[in-house]
Design a protein around this motif. Structure first.
Motif, PDB file in Angstrom:
ATOM      1  N   SER A  46       0.847  -1.188   0.000  1.00  0.00           N
ATOM      2  CA  SER A  46       0.000   0.000   0.000  1.00  0.00           C
ATOM      3  C   SER A  46       0.886   1.243   0.000  1.00  0.00           C
ATOM      4  O   SER A  46       1.955   1.267   0.598  1.00  0.00           O
ATOM      5  N   ASP A  47       0.414   2.268  -0.697  1.00  0.00           N
ATOM      6  CA  ASP A  47       1.173   3.497  -0.905  1.00  0.00           C
ATOM      7  C   ASP A  47       0.176   4.647  -0.827  1.00  0.00           C
ATOM      8  O   ASP A  47      -0.844   4.618  -1.514  1.00  0.00           O
ATOM      9  N   PRO A  48       0.427   5.669   0.002  1.00  0.00           N
ATOM     10  CA  PRO A  48      -0.531   6.779   0.112  1.00  0.00           C
ATOM     11  C   PRO A  48      -0.899   7.421  -1.218  1.00  0.00           C
ATOM     12  O   PRO A  48      -1.981   8.008  -1.338  1.00  0.00           O
ATOM     13  N   ARG A  49      -0.023   7.312  -2.220  1.00  0.00           N
ATOM     14  CA  ARG A  49      -0.276   7.971  -3.498  1.00  0.00           C
ATOM     15  C   ARG A  49      -1.226   7.203  -4.400  1.00  0.00           C
ATOM     16  O   ARG A  49      -1.720   7.739  -5.397  1.00  0.00           O
ATOM     17  N   MET A  50      -1.483   5.926  -4.067  1.00  0.00           N
ATOM     18  CA  MET A  50      -2.304   5.054  -4.905  1.00  0.00           C
ATOM     19  C   MET A  50      -3.516   4.564  -4.119  1.00  0.00           C
ATOM     20  O   MET A  50      -3.408   4.260  -2.926  1.00  0.00           O
ATOM     21  N   PRO A  51      -4.689   4.460  -4.772  1.00  0.00           N
ATOM     22  CA  PRO A  51      -5.855   3.951  -4.046  1.00  0.00           C
ATOM     23  C   PRO A  51      -5.672   2.493  -3.654  1.00  0.00           C
ATOM     24  O   PRO A  51      -5.009   1.722  -4.354  1.00  0.00           O
ATOM     25  N   PHE A  52      -6.280   2.119  -2.529  1.00  0.00           N
ATOM     26  CA  PHE A  52      -6.127   0.778  -1.982  1.00  0.00           C
ATOM     27  C   PHE A  52      -7.496   0.234  -1.592  1.00  0.00           C
ATOM     28  O   PHE A  52      -8.276   0.898  -0.913  1.00  0.00           O
ATOM     29  N   GLY A  53      -7.779  -0.993  -2.032  1.00  0.00           N
ATOM     30  CA  GLY A  53      -9.037  -1.645  -1.701  1.00  0.00           C
ATOM     31  C   GLY A  53      -9.235  -2.846  -2.593  1.00  0.00           C
ATOM     32  O   GLY A  53      -8.374  -3.178  -3.409  1.00  0.00           O
ATOM     33  N   GLY A  54     -10.371  -3.510  -2.457  1.00  0.00           N
ATOM     34  CA  GLY A  54     -10.565  -4.759  -3.169  1.00  0.00           C
ATOM     35  C   GLY A  54     -11.879  -4.839  -3.914  1.00  0.00           C
ATOM     36  O   GLY A  54     -12.696  -3.911  -3.902  1.00  0.00           O
ATOM     37  N   VAL A  55     -12.058  -5.978  -4.580  1.00  0.00           N
ATOM     38  CA  VAL A  55     -13.307  -6.330  -5.249  1.00  0.00           C
ATOM     39  C   VAL A  55     -13.715  -7.716  -4.756  1.00  0.00           C
ATOM     40  O   VAL A  55     -13.009  -8.345  -3.979  1.00  0.00           O
ATOM     41  N   LYS A  56     -14.870  -8.170  -5.192  1.00  0.00           N
ATOM     42  CA  LYS A  56     -15.428  -9.450  -4.758  1.00  0.00           C
ATOM     43  C   LYS A  56     -15.499  -9.490  -3.227  1.00  0.00           C
ATOM     44  O   LYS A  56     -15.879  -8.492  -2.606  1.00  0.00           O
ATOM     45  N   ASN A  57     -15.127 -10.601  -2.621  1.00  0.00           N
ATOM     46  CA  ASN A  57     -15.258 -10.719  -1.165  1.00  0.00           C
ATOM     47  C   ASN A  57     -14.152 -10.008  -0.395  1.00  0.00           C
ATOM     48  O   ASN A  57     -14.086 -10.109   0.831  1.00  0.00           O
ATOM     49  N   SER A  58     -13.297  -9.286  -1.107  1.00  0.00           N
ATOM     50  CA  SER A  58     -12.273  -8.482  -0.423  1.00  0.00           C
ATOM     51  C   SER A  58     -12.778  -7.085  -0.079  1.00  0.00           C
ATOM     52  O   SER A  58     -12.017  -6.279   0.441  1.00  0.00           O
ATOM     53  N   GLY A  59     -14.061  -6.822  -0.349  1.00  0.00           N
ATOM     54  CA  GLY A  59     -14.649  -5.585   0.116  1.00  0.00           C
ATOM     55  C   GLY A  59     -14.927  -4.573  -0.972  1.00  0.00           C
ATOM     56  O   GLY A  59     -14.880  -4.882  -2.164  1.00  0.00           O
ATOM     57  N   TYR A  60     -15.205  -3.349  -0.531  1.00  0.00           N
ATOM     58  CA  TYR A  60     -15.499  -2.264  -1.472  1.00  0.00           C
ATOM     59  C   TYR A  60     -15.135  -0.930  -0.845  1.00  0.00           C
ATOM     60  O   TYR A  60     -14.956  -0.804   0.366  1.00  0.00           O
ATOM     61  N   GLY A  61     -15.043   0.077  -1.722  1.00  0.00           N
ATOM     62  CA  GLY A  61     -14.549   1.384  -1.294  1.00  0.00           C
ATOM     63  C   GLY A  61     -13.036   1.417  -1.386  1.00  0.00           C
ATOM     64  O   GLY A  61     -12.380   0.391  -1.605  1.00  0.00           O
ATOM     65  N   ARG A  62     -12.488   2.604  -1.254  1.00  0.00           N
ATOM     66  CA  ARG A  62     -11.052   2.779  -1.379  1.00  0.00           C
ATOM     67  C   ARG A  62     -10.496   3.627  -0.249  1.00  0.00           C
ATOM     68  O   ARG A  62     -11.136   4.557   0.239  1.00  0.00           O
ATOM     69  N   GLU A  63      -9.287   3.281   0.157  1.00  0.00           N
ATOM     70  CA  GLU A  63      -8.506   4.093   1.074  1.00  0.00           C
ATOM     71  C   GLU A  63      -7.331   4.678   0.302  1.00  0.00           C
ATOM     72  O   GLU A  63      -7.000   4.233  -0.786  1.00  0.00           O
ATOM     73  N   LEU A  64      -6.702   5.687   0.892  1.00  0.00           N
ATOM     74  CA  LEU A  64      -5.488   6.314   0.362  1.00  0.00           C
ATOM     75  C   LEU A  64      -5.769   7.095  -0.921  1.00  0.00           C
ATOM     76  O   LEU A  64      -6.828   7.000  -1.509  1.00  0.00           O
ATOM     77  N   SER A  65      -4.824   7.912  -1.317  1.00  0.00           N
ATOM     78  CA  SER A  65      -4.853   8.770  -2.504  1.00  0.00           C
ATOM     79  C   SER A  65      -6.029   9.745  -2.423  1.00  0.00           C
ATOM     80  O   SER A  65      -6.681   9.898  -1.389  1.00  0.00           O
ATOM     81  N   VAL A  66      -6.326  10.394  -3.531  1.00  0.00           N
ATOM     82  CA  VAL A  66      -7.460  11.310  -3.580  1.00  0.00           C
ATOM     83  C   VAL A  66      -8.767  10.561  -3.372  1.00  0.00           C
ATOM     84  O   VAL A  66      -9.721  11.077  -2.777  1.00  0.00           O
ATOM     85  N   HIS A  67      -8.837   9.309  -3.839  1.00  0.00           N
ATOM     86  CA  HIS A  67     -10.062   8.539  -3.723  1.00  0.00           C
ATOM     87  C   HIS A  67     -10.394   8.252  -2.264  1.00  0.00           C
ATOM     88  O   HIS A  67     -11.563   8.264  -1.867  1.00  0.00           O
ATOM     89  N   GLY A  68      -9.365   7.992  -1.453  1.00  0.00           N
ATOM     90  CA  GLY A  68      -9.587   7.661  -0.060  1.00  0.00           C
ATOM     91  C   GLY A  68     -10.105   8.828   0.758  1.00  0.00           C
ATOM     92  O   GLY A  68     -10.988   8.653   1.602  1.00  0.00           O
ATOM     93  N   ILE A  69      -9.595  10.026   0.523  1.00  0.00           N
ATOM     94  CA  ILE A  69     -10.032  11.165   1.327  1.00  0.00           C
ATOM     95  C   ILE A  69     -11.448  11.574   0.965  1.00  0.00           C
ATOM     96  O   ILE A  69     -12.186  12.146   1.789  1.00  0.00           O
ATOM     97  N   ARG A  70     -11.868  11.283  -0.262  1.00  0.00           N
ATOM     98  CA  ARG A  70     -13.221  11.664  -0.677  1.00  0.00           C
ATOM     99  C   ARG A  70     -14.278  10.634  -0.283  1.00  0.00           C
ATOM    100  O   ARG A  70     -15.474  10.915  -0.407  1.00  0.00           O
ATOM    101  N   GLU A  71     -13.850   9.436   0.170  1.00  0.00           N
ATOM    102  CA  GLU A  71     -14.828   8.411   0.556  1.00  0.00           C
ATOM    103  C   GLU A  71     -15.735   8.892   1.674  1.00  0.00           C
ATOM    104  O   GLU A  71     -16.929   8.592   1.687  1.00  0.00           O
ATOM    105  N   PHE A  72     -15.168   9.620   2.638  1.00  0.00           N
ATOM    106  CA  PHE A  72     -15.965  10.066   3.776  1.00  0.00           C
ATOM    107  C   PHE A  72     -16.260  11.557   3.688  1.00  0.00           C
ATOM    108  O   PHE A  72     -16.047  12.325   4.629  1.00  0.00           O
ATOM    109  N   THR A  73     -16.739  11.957   2.509  1.00  0.00           N
ATOM    110  CA  THR A  73     -17.226  13.314   2.305  1.00  0.00           C
ATOM    111  C   THR A  73     -18.586  13.259   1.621  1.00  0.00           C
ATOM    112  O   THR A  73     -18.935  12.268   0.980  1.00  0.00           O
ATOM    113  N   ASN A  74     -19.323  14.335   1.765  1.00  0.00           N
ATOM    114  CA  ASN A  74     -20.533  14.530   0.994  1.00  0.00           C
ATOM    115  C   ASN A  74     -20.109  15.181  -0.326  1.00  0.00           C
ATOM    116  O   ASN A  74     -19.678  16.336  -0.346  1.00  0.00           O
ATOM    117  N   ILE A  75     -20.164  14.430  -1.402  1.00  0.00           N
ATOM    118  CA  ILE A  75     -19.774  14.940  -2.715  1.00  0.00           C
ATOM    119  C   ILE A  75     -20.971  15.711  -3.251  1.00  0.00           C
ATOM    120  O   ILE A  75     -21.898  15.163  -3.828  1.00  0.00           O
TER     121      ILE A  75
END
Length: 456
Positions: A421-450
């Motif tokens: 995992s690297d703060p500059r790249m999004p991190f997360g999975g598909v299938k039974n590894s989950g959903y949503g992303r952490e890290l990068s620009v994608h991670g900070i926007r996950e917990f915002t009202n877009i």
């Protein structure tokens, strides 16, 4: 009910902590919600970023003590614990540097006089975090969530209570206001009432697939946002034109980092059939010549304990059930005869799709080697499990490897490198590894009202 901190290298009880009753828990969560407006609206993002840089400084200033605490409480080597503290400081600095740009209003050309997207905080966000990276997992959530203007609640794994409290103290020493980051001293049975609390607007969980399903169900019933990073069974594909020395080095790092107790550790080694026997023999030799069990605080130790005895027992049961079904142990496959939860690094072959070692996540130092007849066959094996977190492909034919990387069903695929995992790249999975992303620009926007703003 109490939480116990136990040294997995010795079995010694280090400390015991009483858990909170429901009344205390409700009051703390309510206070977090009460303080949210002060943090989100009255504390400018520049000030939030400045505080986060101070967190990075505190982590580095106290690195020796914090790394030692990680090692004593969950067992990883001191060198790996030091690296975890440094990485935690890095993610704090990354979001302090880039958070304002990531959250800046985004102008959208429409027929309005002015139209844009704003990224606004949600409120209190609950993080349910695991023990395997007791600092990194928390900070990769907390840094973006707090800079975005949310307040953070941490329910940490029950076997790392000292780490959980130390993290809260880091934020306090850095100058964060009360209730912006709070460690909840509760067992898993009290998580549901936190998610259902009106002040809590979202939840992030890193953990097992069953835990993810339960948390997602509760959050869904409350119509609250969830980000889930769950288990993995990452494929490590070695094609016929791979650099074998690099692949073996990558296999050692990819499978045995953190004693294999990592969601994105390489777990299934899918090797071209003409290279497989050579790969297995060299992998075996590397394991047997490298690992030395001992005190994880000792720099000479290369084999650390697993974090808990029950985790070791579960892993060994998966190995033995697979062996009973026809799998073969090339090396390892047993608990070391010494104090502590030490498991011998293990290679399994002759593994078929009906075995636990194939279909279940092996969360410890056990590698499964499978044979593939061609690249398409290797990719089919990689995609044949229910997990999809990470994976790697080893080949000197970069065009073929890149095509395969796009076809691998995973949240991330690395070519000629182990997954990380690297703060500059999004991190997360598909299938039974989950959903949503952490890290990068994608991670900070996950917990915002877009939020769309349209003015004419």
């Amino acid at each position: 009910m109490a939480m116990q901190s136990i040294n997995p290298a010795t079995g010694e009880l280090l400390a015991t902590f009483d858990t909170w009753d429901n009344e205390t828990l409700q009051e703390v969560v309510t206070q977090a919600g009460y303080h949210f407006p002060d943090w989100s609206k009255l504390t400018p993002i520049e000030d939030r970023c400045a505080l986060m840089r101070r967190v990075a400084n505190v982590l580095r200033d106290d690195s020796d003590l914090l790394a030692e605490l990680i090692t004593l409480e969950m067992g990883k080597t001191y060198a790996e614990a030091e690296a975890e503290i440094e990485k935690s400081a890095w993610v704090c600095e990354f979001y302090a540097d880039h958070g304002p740009a990531f959250l800046a209003d985004e102008t959208i050309e429409t027929d309005a006089s002015k139209s844009y997207v704003a990224y606004l905080p949600l409120g209190a966000v609950l993080a349910v975090m695991p023990w395997n990276y007791p600092f990194w997992q928390v900070f990769r959530f907390a840094a973006p969530a707090l800079i975005a203007g949310n307040v953070a609640l941490l329910k940490h794994a029950s076997n790392v209570p000292q780490c959980a409290l130390a993290i809260e103290e880091v934020f306090r020493k850095a100058g964060f206001p009360d209730y912006t980051f709070t460690t909840l001293m509760i067992p898993s049975s009290q998580v549901e009432q936190v998610i259902r609390h009106p002040a809590v607007r979202a939840v992030s969980l890193t953990g097992s697939e069953p835990a993810g399903r339960k948390v997602a169900s509760i959050a869904g019933s409350e119509l609250k946002k969830a980000v889930l990073e769950l288990g993995g069974s990452d494929a490590f594909i070695v094609l016929d034109n791979a650099n074998m020395s690099a692949a073996i080095e990558g296999a050692m790092k990819g499978r045995f980092i953190n004693m294999g107790q990592s969601c994105i550790a390489a777990k299934r080694f899918i090797v071209d059939q003409f290279l497989a026997e050579d790969f297995i023999e060299r992998f075996k030799q590397a394991i047997e010549s490298h690992f030395v069990a001992g005190d994880p605080m000792d720099e000479k130790t290369t084999l650390a304990p697993m974090a808990r005895q029950d985790l070791l027992d579960e892993l060994h049961d998966q190995v033995m059930r697979s062996v009973e079904m026809g799998a073969k142990i090339v090396t390892g496959g047993y608990q070391l005869d010494r104090p502590g939860s030490f498991y011998a690094p293990t290679i399994l072959t002759n593994v078929t799709s009906n075995m636990p070692a194939y279909s279940e996540e092996l969360f410890g130092p056990v590698a499964v080697v499978l044979k593939a007849s061609e690249p398409a066959h290797a990719l089919g094996i990689a995609n044949s499990v229910d997990f999809g977190l990470g994976g790697s492909i080893w080949s000197d034919d970069l065009a073929t490897a890149e095509t395969m990387a796009r076809g691998m069903e995973s949240g991330a695929t690395y070519v000629n490198s182990t997954t990380f995992s690297d703060p500059r790249m999004p991190f997360g999975g598909v299938k039974n590894s989950g959903y949503g992303r952490e890290l990068s620009v994608h991670g900070i926007r996950e917990f915002t009202n877009i939020k769309s703003i349209w003015i004419k």
